[in-house]
Design a protein around this motif. Sequence first.
Motif, short mmCIF file in Angstrom:
data_model
loop_
_atom_site.label_atom_id
_atom_site.label_comp_id
_atom_site.label_asym_id
_atom_site.label_seq_id
_atom_site.Cartn_x
_atom_site.Cartn_y
_atom_site.Cartn_z
N LYS A 163 0.87 -1.09 -0.04
CA LYS A 163 0.09 0.13 -0.18
C LYS A 163 0.76 1.28 -0.03
CE LYS A 163 -4.15 -2.24 2.34
NZ LYS A 163 -4.89 -1.95 3.57
N ASN A 164 1.97 1.26 0.93
CA ASN A 164 3.05 2.49 0.79
C ASN A 164 3.46 2.63 -0.54
OD1 ASN A 164 2.39 2.70 3.61
ND2 ASN A 164 4.08 1.48 4.24
N GLN A 165 3.85 1.34 -1.20
CA GLN A 165 4.51 1.64 -2.57
C GLN A 165 3.38 2.02 -3.43
OE1 GLN A 165 7.83 1.20 -3.22
NE2 GLN A 165 7.21 2.08 -5.12
N ASP A 166 2.26 1.65 -3.42
CA ASP A 166 1.31 2.17 -4.48
C ASP A 166 1.04 3.74 -3.99
OD1 ASP A 166 0.77 -0.56 -5.27
OD2 ASP A 166 -0.69 -0.91 -4.22
N ALA A 167 0.95 3.94 -2.77
CA ALA A 167 0.92 5.29 -2.73
C ALA A 167 2.10 6.31 -3.23
CB ALA A 167 0.74 5.68 -1.28
N LEU A 168 3.19 5.52 -3.11
CA LEU A 168 4.19 6.42 -3.62
C LEU A 168 4.34 6.48 -5.12
CD1 LEU A 168 7.31 4.90 -1.47
CD2 LEU A 168 6.26 7.35 -1.54
N ASP A 169 4.12 5.41 -5.92
CA ASP A 169 3.84 5.11 -7.36
C ASP A 169 2.97 6.21 -7.72
OD1 ASP A 169 5.74 3.31 -7.53
OD2 ASP A 169 4.23 1.70 -7.46
N SER A 170 1.59 6.38 -7.11
CA SER A 170 0.75 7.36 -7.47
C SER A 170 1.08 8.59 -7.17
CB SER A 170 -0.59 7.08 -6.55
OG SER A 170 -1.14 5.64 -6.64
N ASP A 172 4.15 9.58 -7.53
CA ASP A 172 5.17 9.84 -8.62
C ASP A 172 4.49 10.22 -10.03
OD1 ASP A 172 7.40 9.55 -6.91
OD2 ASP A 172 7.64 7.54 -7.49
N LYS A 173 3.36 9.49 -10.25
CA LYS A 173 2.67 9.75 -11.54
C LYS A 173 1.96 11.17 -11.38
CE LYS A 173 1.72 4.82 -12.26
NZ LYS A 173 0.50 3.62 -12.47
N LEU A 174 1.40 11.31 -10.38
CA LEU A 174 0.95 12.73 -10.12
C LEU A 174 1.92 13.76 -10.44
CD1 LEU A 174 -1.51 14.53 -9.33
CD2 LEU A 174 -1.04 14.24 -7.11
N ASN A 175 3.20 13.59 -9.95
CA ASN A 175 4.07 14.61 -9.86
C ASN A 175 4.45 14.70 -11.48
OD1 ASN A 175 3.88 15.11 -7.13
ND2 ASN A 175 5.81 13.73 -6.85
N GLN A 176 4.73 13.59 -12.11
CA GLN A 176 5.05 13.71 -13.51
C GLN A 176 3.99 14.24 -14.26
OE1 GLN A 176 5.64 9.63 -14.73
NE2 GLN A 176 7.43 9.34 -13.33
N LEU A 177 2.55 14.13 -13.93
CA LEU A 177 1.48 14.76 -14.64
C LEU A 177 1.66 16.20 -14.59
CD1 LEU A 177 -1.08 14.62 -16.55
CD2 LEU A 177 -2.28 14.01 -14.54
N GLN A 178 1.87 16.54 -13.20
CA GLN A 178 1.84 18.10 -12.77
C GLN A 178 2.91 18.79 -13.77
OE1 GLN A 178 1.95 18.22 -8.67
NE2 GLN A 178 -0.25 18.21 -8.48
N GLY A 179 4.27 17.98 -13.55
CA GLY A 179 5.34 18.58 -14.51
C GLY A 179 4.84 18.94 -16.14
N THR A 180 4.38 17.84 -16.43
CA THR A 180 4.08 17.92 -17.97
C THR A 180 3.43 18.74 -18.31
OG1 THR A 180 4.47 15.49 -18.11
CG2 THR A 180 3.21 16.53 -19.87
N GLN A 181 2.04 19.13 -17.50
CA GLN A 181 1.22 20.26 -17.55
C GLN A 181 1.79 21.51 -17.27
OE1 GLN A 181 -1.54 19.18 -14.46
NE2 GLN A 181 -2.96 18.16 -15.80
#
Length: 228
Positions: A163-170, A172-181
Amino acid sequence: MSTPLQPLITKAGLAAIWRADNTGVAAEITHIVVGTSGYTPANTQTALRTQVAKYAISDGQRLSDTLIHVTAVADDAKAYWAREVGFLLSDGTLLAVWSHPTEALTYKSANAELLLAYDLSLTALPANSVTITSTGAGLNLTLSAELAALATAQISSMLRDQKNQDALDSQDKLNQLQGTQIANLLERIKAVELRQDSDRDGLLTAIAANATAVISLQNLFSKTTLGV
């Protein structure tokens, strides 16, 4: 985990021990009986007040001359609060009984297996006067329970880690999306600025051209007026 008990030895149990001792053998505990009544036991008892179940001893061992460990498996479909416990000899005699007016030993739910494990202090009896007859399954069951508890703890830990790893992965994906935006937004701002610069340069050029044309017309008008 075993529950230590100091059961009350019954008169009938003492008589059975004496009879066995006179023949040169030890009395054998073979069953655990469980009941639902809570009270202060009496040595005149020959049975539990409200017996609801009887289980064969699945395993046992002698811990000292007057301390023995016994286990049994409650594997029936009954549900009850265990408030009185008795220990039967091979001839059916109630050797010892434990109960308490207000305290229960454990609860057994319906259709669930429960491992009954008790350490019995028999200091009121002659040393080594009692032995245990068992089915031989208890040690494995006890070990299985410990392994099951360990496995449960390990699985819980793995689930928490996942669960902790899934939260970290989520994240990271959010950070990448925000960076792209943000990068896209910066590109759009840059394009707008370039268009603004281009439009401003075009406007200045047009103004300069108009000014030149006006000056030329003024010069031409002046010459015509003067007759040049």
